[in-house]
Design a protein around this motif. Sequence first.
Motif, PDB file in Angstrom:
ATOM      1  N   VAL A   1     -66.079 -14.233  58.740  1.00  0.00           N
ATOM      2  CA  VAL A   1     -66.789 -15.511  58.603  1.00  0.00           C
ATOM      3  C   VAL A   1     -67.550 -15.838  59.880  1.00  0.00           C
ATOM      4  O   VAL A   1     -68.695 -16.298  59.841  1.00  0.00           O
ATOM      5  CB  VAL A   1     -65.806 -16.644  58.244  1.00  0.00           C
ATOM      6  N   ARG A   2     -66.932 -15.588  61.040  1.00  0.00           N
ATOM      7  CA  ARG A   2     -67.606 -15.848  62.309  1.00  0.00           C
ATOM      8  C   ARG A   2     -68.858 -14.982  62.459  1.00  0.00           C
ATOM      9  O   ARG A   2     -69.926 -15.473  62.848  1.00  0.00           O
ATOM     10  CB  ARG A   2     -66.655 -15.618  63.478  1.00  0.00           C
ATOM     11  N   ARG A   3     -68.742 -13.700  62.136  1.00  0.00           N
ATOM     12  CA  ARG A   3     -69.900 -12.802  62.252  1.00  0.00           C
ATOM     13  C   ARG A   3     -70.998 -13.187  61.276  1.00  0.00           C
ATOM     14  O   ARG A   3     -72.184 -13.196  61.627  1.00  0.00           O
ATOM     15  CB  ARG A   3     -69.465 -11.354  62.016  1.00  0.00           C
ATOM     16  N   LYS A   4     -70.622 -13.488  60.042  1.00  0.00           N
ATOM     17  CA  LYS A   4     -71.618 -13.869  59.050  1.00  0.00           C
ATOM     18  C   LYS A   4     -72.348 -15.149  59.463  1.00  0.00           C
ATOM     19  O   LYS A   4     -73.576 -15.225  59.391  1.00  0.00           O
ATOM     20  CB  LYS A   4     -70.952 -14.093  57.682  1.00  0.00           C
ATOM     21  N   THR A   5     -71.585 -16.157  59.863  1.00  0.00           N
ATOM     22  CA  THR A   5     -72.194 -17.431  60.225  1.00  0.00           C
ATOM     23  C   THR A   5     -73.093 -17.268  61.447  1.00  0.00           C
ATOM     24  O   THR A   5     -74.180 -17.855  61.514  1.00  0.00           O
ATOM     25  CB  THR A   5     -71.115 -18.492  60.501  1.00  0.00           C
TER      26      THR A   5
ATOM     27  N   ASP B   1     -73.126 -25.070  63.620  1.00  0.00           N
ATOM     28  CA  ASP B   1     -71.992 -24.911  64.530  1.00  0.00           C
ATOM     29  C   ASP B   1     -71.093 -23.814  63.963  1.00  0.00           C
ATOM     30  O   ASP B   1     -70.347 -24.025  63.002  1.00  0.00           O
ATOM     31  CB  ASP B   1     -71.256 -26.244  64.625  1.00  0.00           C
ATOM     32  N   VAL B   2     -71.167 -22.630  64.539  1.00  0.00           N
ATOM     33  CA  VAL B   2     -70.447 -21.473  64.017  1.00  0.00           C
ATOM     34  C   VAL B   2     -68.939 -21.736  63.974  1.00  0.00           C
ATOM     35  O   VAL B   2     -68.270 -21.464  62.973  1.00  0.00           O
ATOM     36  CB  VAL B   2     -70.748 -20.213  64.855  1.00  0.00           C
ATOM     37  N   GLU B   3     -68.395 -22.257  65.065  1.00  0.00           N
ATOM     38  CA  GLU B   3     -66.952 -22.481  65.118  1.00  0.00           C
ATOM     39  C   GLU B   3     -66.516 -23.549  64.120  1.00  0.00           C
ATOM     40  O   GLU B   3     -65.376 -23.541  63.647  1.00  0.00           O
ATOM     41  CB  GLU B   3     -66.522 -22.863  66.530  1.00  0.00           C
ATOM     42  N   GLY B   4     -67.416 -24.464  63.775  1.00  0.00           N
ATOM     43  CA  GLY B   4     -67.098 -25.456  62.750  1.00  0.00           C
ATOM     44  C   GLY B   4     -66.850 -24.813  61.400  1.00  0.00           C
ATOM     45  O   GLY B   4     -65.953 -25.222  60.649  1.00  0.00           O
ATOM     46  N   VAL B   5     -67.631 -23.791  61.075  1.00  0.00           N
ATOM     47  CA  VAL B   5     -67.444 -23.073  59.811  1.00  0.00           C
ATOM     48  C   VAL B   5     -66.155 -22.256  59.849  1.00  0.00           C
ATOM     49  O   VAL B   5     -65.395 -22.215  58.874  1.00  0.00           O
ATOM     50  CB  VAL B   5     -68.655 -22.166  59.512  1.00  0.00           C
TER      51      VAL B   5
END
Length: 303
Positions: A219-223, A258-262
């Motif tokens: 999810v982090r990489r995709k976002t 906000d990547v970390e938010g996702v």
Amino acid sequence: MFAGEDPLSLNRIRSTLIRLEDTIIFALIERAQFAHNPRIYERGAIKELKDVAFEGSWLEWFLKETESFHAKARRYTSPDEYPFTNDLPKPLLPALQFPSILHPNNININATILSLYTRSIVPRITRQATLTLAAQKRAAGISGDGELEDDGNYGSAATIDLEVLQAISKRVHYGKFVSESKFKSDPAAFVPHILKPNREALDALITKPEVERTLLQRVRRKTSTYGQDFGPDGEPIIHPGKDGKASVSVGIGSGKIDVEGVVELYEFYIIPLTKEVEVDYLLKRLDGLSQEEIDALAKQPKA
């Protein structure tokens, strides 16, 4: 929805959940382009809805109107679709015959999903757009409470909210298919904890920490990838960072979300809620079975 493949195959379930990741991430990126607009989540805040005798929020009205149409098109007769609205109209089209895959149950946690989304997720995802709006309003001489949160895009914001909510709902309730698949592969491991009942033991049986870690990394990489700004040539746009060094356009203040938010949405909401649905489903898995059927499941060897 189930043509051509075993709906309880873990590979098929995994593929479905990964596709839903894309849907959720892209929709959140779109929602992040608008300010918070908290008024659309407050019941009774829109006078025009009171005029038509609707006491809920703008988003609740949006859900009701959209889901009423979807219900007429028999969307919610599918075993992987769950409405946020009660008392929907009956389908206009004749019912489709779906295979009997899940054990009968009435589990629907959309009320929880809606509350968490509006209270926790939206403020986090829209923070950058809200701060940008406030700066623009201050430049125009508007300060104090009037500078924050509201950009007036109620229709656009609610349209995307609906897409996010429906995707999260489908993802979370897909936990039923995960549970059914795991139960069928080794019913003897689950039956004693269902009969007791023991939620903690069932949660331990379904929890795979390494799978969860891999999911969050994906999810982090995709976002990070989807949240970049791209130029006409398809290459990421490089922005100067705060230290003057070049940085790819992701994260608060530089990219579209906000990547970390996702990532936190998945870690603290989607994954726990999915496991909650899985355990709730397992606790109902023996309902309606005879003692002979339960005894047979308790003795069934692992597949």
